[in-house]
Scaffold this active site. Structure first.
Site, short mmCIF file in Angstrom:
data_model
loop_
_atom_site.label_atom_id
_atom_site.label_comp_id
_atom_site.label_asym_id
_atom_site.label_seq_id
_atom_site.Cartn_x
_atom_site.Cartn_y
_atom_site.Cartn_z
N CYS A 2 10.55 -0.50 -9.30
CA CYS A 2 11.13 -0.63 -10.65
C CYS A 2 12.36 -1.54 -10.70
O CYS A 2 13.10 -1.65 -9.73
CB CYS A 2 11.52 0.74 -11.17
SG CYS A 2 10.21 1.97 -11.07
N ARG A 28 9.16 -6.72 -10.35
CA ARG A 28 9.38 -5.45 -9.67
C ARG A 28 8.55 -4.31 -10.27
O ARG A 28 8.52 -3.21 -9.71
CB ARG A 28 10.87 -5.06 -9.73
CG ARG A 28 11.78 -6.04 -9.02
CD ARG A 28 13.22 -5.56 -9.08
NE ARG A 28 13.41 -4.33 -8.34
CZ ARG A 28 13.71 -4.26 -7.05
NH1 ARG A 28 13.83 -5.36 -6.34
NH2 ARG A 28 13.88 -3.09 -6.47
N TRP A 76 7.36 0.56 -12.25
CA TRP A 76 6.19 0.62 -11.39
C TRP A 76 5.94 2.10 -11.13
O TRP A 76 6.77 2.78 -10.54
CB TRP A 76 6.44 -0.12 -10.07
CG TRP A 76 5.23 -0.21 -9.19
CD1 TRP A 76 4.25 -1.15 -9.22
CD2 TRP A 76 4.90 0.68 -8.10
NE1 TRP A 76 3.32 -0.90 -8.25
CE2 TRP A 76 3.69 0.21 -7.54
CE3 TRP A 76 5.50 1.82 -7.56
CZ2 TRP A 76 3.07 0.84 -6.46
CZ3 TRP A 76 4.88 2.45 -6.50
CH2 TRP A 76 3.69 1.97 -5.95
N ASN A 102 15.29 3.89 -10.17
CA ASN A 102 14.34 3.32 -9.21
C ASN A 102 14.40 4.17 -7.96
O ASN A 102 15.48 4.40 -7.41
CB ASN A 102 14.71 1.87 -8.89
CG ASN A 102 13.83 1.28 -7.80
OD1 ASN A 102 12.67 1.66 -7.65
ND2 ASN A 102 14.38 0.37 -7.02
N GLY A 103 13.24 4.64 -7.49
CA GLY A 103 13.20 5.47 -6.29
C GLY A 103 12.32 6.68 -6.50
O GLY A 103 11.53 6.75 -7.45
N GLU A 473 -4.06 -12.49 6.38
CA GLU A 473 -3.27 -12.86 5.20
C GLU A 473 -4.14 -13.49 4.13
O GLU A 473 -3.94 -13.25 2.93
CB GLU A 473 -2.14 -13.81 5.62
CG GLU A 473 -1.27 -14.31 4.49
CD GLU A 473 -0.49 -13.24 3.76
OE1 GLU A 473 0.08 -13.54 2.71
OE2 GLU A 473 -0.46 -12.08 4.26
N LYS A 477 -4.35 -12.03 0.32
CA LYS A 477 -4.10 -12.81 -0.90
C LYS A 477 -5.28 -12.70 -1.86
O LYS A 477 -5.11 -12.58 -3.06
CB LYS A 477 -3.84 -14.28 -0.55
CG LYS A 477 -2.48 -14.54 0.02
CD LYS A 477 -1.39 -14.29 -0.99
CE LYS A 477 -0.12 -13.81 -0.36
NZ LYS A 477 -0.12 -12.48 0.21
N GLU A 480 -5.18 -9.22 -3.42
CA GLU A 480 -4.03 -8.98 -4.29
C GLU A 480 -4.22 -9.56 -5.69
O GLU A 480 -3.88 -8.91 -6.68
CB GLU A 480 -2.77 -9.60 -3.67
CG GLU A 480 -2.17 -8.79 -2.53
CD GLU A 480 -0.96 -9.49 -1.95
OE1 GLU A 480 0.01 -8.80 -1.62
OE2 GLU A 480 -0.96 -10.73 -1.82
N HIS A 496 -19.23 -6.69 16.20
CA HIS A 496 -19.01 -5.27 16.47
C HIS A 496 -19.02 -4.47 15.17
O HIS A 496 -18.14 -3.65 14.93
CB HIS A 496 -17.70 -5.06 17.23
CG HIS A 496 -17.68 -5.69 18.58
ND1 HIS A 496 -18.40 -5.18 19.65
CD2 HIS A 496 -17.08 -6.81 19.03
CE1 HIS A 496 -18.21 -5.95 20.71
NE2 HIS A 496 -17.41 -6.95 20.37
N LYS A 595 6.69 -6.58 -6.39
CA LYS A 595 7.16 -7.55 -5.40
C LYS A 595 7.84 -6.89 -4.21
O LYS A 595 7.57 -7.22 -3.07
CB LYS A 595 8.13 -8.53 -6.08
CG LYS A 595 8.67 -9.62 -5.16
CD LYS A 595 7.59 -10.57 -4.75
CE LYS A 595 8.11 -11.72 -3.92
NZ LYS A 595 7.02 -12.53 -3.37
#
Length: 600
Positions: A2, A28, A76, A102-103, A473, A477, A480, A496, A595
């Site tokens: 947040c 955020r 968030w 926030n938290g 990565e 991406k 996401e 495998h 983020k």
């Protein structure tokens, strides 16, 4: 997670300032948003709603809170779904107290039960709402506003960055524990700001003060003051931010992500500046060269974990035992550390899991190093040493230029920690990286590849050695920002189990550079998937013959294997971006993500 903004001293521009700050903090969180304002002789007026900042702006056309001080929040979700009721700010029963947070308040269940038993009524599912009710009780017991906030905070367990406004005061009260808060000081006097991150008020000031855990802040017409839990003044250093507000704009690009992909040449130049002496084939990382670690443990999460896996291979190559760990696993079950240097890699320097891992290592007597993009971050302030990647502000939720800068920064550290021989080729390749990235960006066929395979059943990414983290990565991406299924693998793992998933509707992106054993073996893996009718996209420098077996080729300049991993990643960033654009996704604000992950 947040985003919080608060301001004092902006007069009739208070609401405008809060909304501006929330717009800058939307990376955020963007599930819901709201503001609360008050002032002398005024009540506390709030406006909030589910949705993004644009939804709040629309609501503010009919809901017009006024006041000379205020706080704002972009959420968030952690406790309760995104709804109008769960949006911040939250108020007490009297409507005289408004709080943004926030938290995660870990003991909110017990506190809420006690408050309900005492007659308080709750409107939301959030953990935050206990705070205004606790402040209400403290005020009713005769405490002044400052003492009431402290009394409520003393009951909290967990992580919090809190900002509070109370009717009858022209003050923003704040407290921090395990969630970031920073004060902005107007150089001309008269206005103060409070936020989760500097971009919220950078357009107004470059003078900042970072709060530490356990500290309280008070912003009013006289300026700002910071105190400890006992109420004693804390001397704080005012620092100056060295980046321009325009760095956080889109600069004509459709999305922050595309802008930041194209900023990578500049980001890499900044990372390398003053640190590379090509003439003598040496690197200069300052006092860090003297660390000479006999072993290294890297802790990180998400994209930074992939950078850490890349660094693990770099360090092993120069003879230093190294291992990368997921920070959240390391924090609860750390391995034997011995005399290893523990390196926390975090774009923001505020990642809760990485901070927890660094703190666990420090508690066990380890030396710690933070590799971060954010000057003044918690990781920098708490670690024994810091190395900045210098990528510049990154607003897009999906990390791009910070990953490339992490790769280069970790290369520099590996060169500095390792033996002084055989560095000339690597140093030259690092020097050439900005130009090679620019050449790739100018000529990439990624958009055409994305158009060809949009709508596929799944996307697989494979690589060996330095390219294994790049495959991971690349898949991240794709997940996401496209919301499509994607997985990355070490190329040898295909046979495998994963081959069972390969079909003509699952393109395989293979990163193959050079002509050595790793390339030859990866070409063999490409043949395996080709034999099963899967389309193949080769990301290659053209040295091997992988192009013969690929349906499409994304070229990168020929260079040292360590630098090739940086270039290959840029091509995969572009593929993910153009796929998401074709699907019409919210690229800069992908669903359910934020983020900076500041909760565990």
């Amino acid at each position: 997670m947040c985003g919080i903004i608060g301001t004092v001293g902006r007069g009739g521009e208070t609401l405008e300032t809060l909304v501006h700050g929330l717009t800058k903090l939307e990376y955020r969180g963007y599930d819901s948003a709201g503001v609360a304002l008050t002032g002398e002789g005024r009540g506390v007026e709030t406006c909030k709603c589910e949705g993004k900042i644009e939804d709040l702006k629309a609501k503010l056309e009919t809901c017009d809170p006024t006041g000379s001080v205020g706080v704002g929040h972009t959420r968030w979700s952690t406790h309760g779904p995104p709804t109008d009721e769960n949006a911040h700010p939250h108020r007490d029963c009297t409507g005289e107290v408004a709080v943004v947070h926030n938290g995660i308040i870990e003991n909110y269940g017990r506190l809420r039960d006690e408050l309900v038993a005492a007659g308080h009524e709750f409107d939301s599912d959030t953990d935050t709402e206990v705070v205004p009710h606790m402040i209400e009780d403290a005020l009713a017991a005769g405490k002044d506003p400052d003492a009431a906030v402290r009394a409520a905070v003393a009951e909290l367990e967990g992580s919090y960055a809190l900002a509070v406004v109370i009717e009858g005061t022209e003050t923003v009260f704040a407290a921090r524990n395990d969630s970031p808060l920073v004060i902005g000081e107007d150089p001309d006097g008269g206005a103060c700001y409070l936020a989760s991150d500097v971009p919220a008020f950078r357009d107004f000031t470059d003078r900042v003060v970072y709060l530490e855990d356990g500290e309280f802040a008070r912003l009013d017409a006289d300026g700002w003051a910071v105190t400890d839990a006992a109420g004693l003044p804390v001397d704080k250093t005012v620092e100056t931010v060295d980046w321009d507000p325009e760095d956080t704009g889109k600069s004509g690009y459709d999305h922050f992500m595309l802008k930041e992909i194209h900023e990578q040449p500049r980001a890499l130049r900044q990372c390398l500046r003053g640190r590379v002496d090509e003439l003598n084939a040496t690197v200069d990382v300052g006092d860090l060269a003297g660390l000479s670690p006999p072993a290294v443990q890297l802790v990180a999460a998400g994209t930074s974990y992939h950078a850490s896996l890349y660094a693990e291979r770099l360090l092993q190559t120069v003879g230093i035992p190294a291992q990368a760990f997921l920070a959240h696993e390391y924090a609860i079950s750390p391995p034997p550390i011995g005399d290893a240097l523990v390196v926390g890699v975090s774009q923001s320097g505020e990642t809760a899991d990485t901070l927890a891992a660094l703190r666990e290592a420090e508690a066990r007597g380890a030396r710690t190093l933070a590799v971060t993009n954010t000057v003044g971050s918690t990781a920098e302030r708490e670690a024994d040493h810091v190395f900045h990647v210098r990528a510049g502000p990154e607003i897009g939720v999906a990390a791009t230029k910070t990953f490339a800068a992490q790769q280069v920064a970790l290369n520099l550290l590996a060169l500095a920690f390792g033996p002084p021989d055989d560095t000339r080729e690597v140093v030259g390749a690092l020097r050439d990286l900005p130009g090679n990235v620019q050449a790739l960006l100018d000529d990439s066929d990624a958009a055409a590849v994305a158009r060809e395979y949009v709508g596929s059943d799944a996307y697989f990414f494979i690589g060996r050695g330095y390219h294994h983290p790049v495959a991971l990565e690349g898949a991240l991406k794709m997940k996401e920002i496209t919301y499509e299924h994607a997985e990355g693998f070490a190329a040898g793992e295909l046979k495998h189990g994963t081959l069972a998933l390969v079909t003509e509707e699952t393109p395989v992106f293979a990163v193959v550079t050079g002509g050595g054993e790793a390339a030859r073996k990866t070409v063999g893996n490409v043949k395996e998937v080709e034999a099963r009718d899967a389309p193949v996209v080769a990301v290659t420098d053209g040295v091997s013959d992988v192009g013969r077996y690929a349906d499409h080729v994304l070229e990168i300049p020929e260079t040292h294997p360590r630098a090739a991993a940086v270039l290959a990643n840029v091509q995969l960033q572009l593929v993910a971006y153009y796929t998401a654009a074709k699907l019409g996704r919210s690229i800069d604000k992908p669903r359910n993500l934020a983020k900076s992950v500041t909760v565990e």
